[in-house]
Design an enzyme around this catalytic site. Structure first.
Site, short mmCIF file in Angstrom:
data_model
loop_
_atom_site.label_atom_id
_atom_site.label_comp_id
_atom_site.label_asym_id
_atom_site.label_seq_id
_atom_site.Cartn_x
_atom_site.Cartn_y
_atom_site.Cartn_z
N HIS A 45 -6.53 49.91 102.41
CA HIS A 45 -6.49 50.18 103.79
C HIS A 45 -5.25 49.86 104.52
O HIS A 45 -4.54 49.07 103.85
CB HIS A 45 -7.65 49.30 104.17
CG HIS A 45 -7.40 47.97 104.23
ND1 HIS A 45 -7.82 47.14 103.21
CD2 HIS A 45 -6.97 46.93 105.19
CE1 HIS A 45 -7.30 45.94 103.44
NE2 HIS A 45 -6.95 45.73 104.55
N HIS A 131 1.12 48.35 106.39
CA HIS A 131 1.11 48.50 104.87
C HIS A 131 -0.37 48.37 104.15
O HIS A 131 -1.33 47.91 104.71
CB HIS A 131 1.80 47.15 104.02
CG HIS A 131 1.24 45.70 104.41
ND1 HIS A 131 1.13 45.15 105.72
CD2 HIS A 131 0.10 45.21 103.60
CE1 HIS A 131 0.21 44.14 105.57
NE2 HIS A 131 -0.20 43.99 104.18
#
Length: 188
Positions: A45, A131
């Site tokens: 995620h 990220h």
């Protein structure tokens, strides 16, 4: 942490094709990068706001406010970019996949972060660095090979882009694999 004191965070829910692509990349490269813990593909995620532990009534209030805000948002595209690390260059603690700079992503994160701050949640104030965590804790006597960091490309050596159309509120279960459970899902 007791079982009823979970941590929560808002994040971009990645489409299955992104999780599959990243997992294939990890399977092809994980022997080059000996990290202690590799993230389960279902846990991939992009965190937008880490809330930590939140009382249920406040969590419900924030959920509703974020849900109302997302009703006015449009989906947008992101492109996978580079592999990188956080922590010591020689022995990183986080190994991640990045995305190319996106004004839509930055604006969405700011909106969600602002709602959480205005609800008096105690959020991490570090700059947003989007990220996808792939692994944690370098586990080698060798220095991490940071000069050889590859770009993430599809099989035709082109960019791997995807559409962002879902935000999830995840609940953390440290004793499970995968360890993040969807607590609420917002589609836009």
């Amino acid at each position: 942490m007791t079982d009823n004191k979970h941590h929560y965070f808002f994040a971009i829910k990645l489409p299955n094709e992104v999780k599959t692509f990243l997992n294939r990349w990890v399977q092809m490269h994980n022997t080059q990068y000996p990290f202690k813990r590799w993230v389960h593909p279902e846990d991939y995620h992009i965190t937008l706001a880490f809330l930590g532990f939140v009382e249920k009534n406040l969590l419900e209030k924030v959920q509703n406010q974020v849900g109302d805000m997302l009703k006015h948002e449009d989906s947008f595209d992101l492109t996978l970019d580079e592999i990188g690390t956080f922590g010591s260059k020689k022995s990183p603690r986080i190994f991640w996949a990045g995305v190319k700079e996106s004004e839509e992503l930055n604006l969405l994160q700011k909106k969600i972060f602002k709602i959480c701050l205005e609800s008096n949640l105690n959020l991490d104030k570090k700059p947003f660095n989007p990220h996808i965590t792939l692994a944690r804790k370098w586990e080698s006597n060798q220095v991490f090979p940071s000069e050889k960091m590859p770009l993430l490309k599809n099989s035709e050596d082109g960019d791997f882009s995807f559409t962002v159309s879902e935000i999830a509120l995840y609940e953390t279960h440290l004793n499970r694999t995968p360890k993040y459970k969807e607590y609420a899902l917002y589609t836009f």
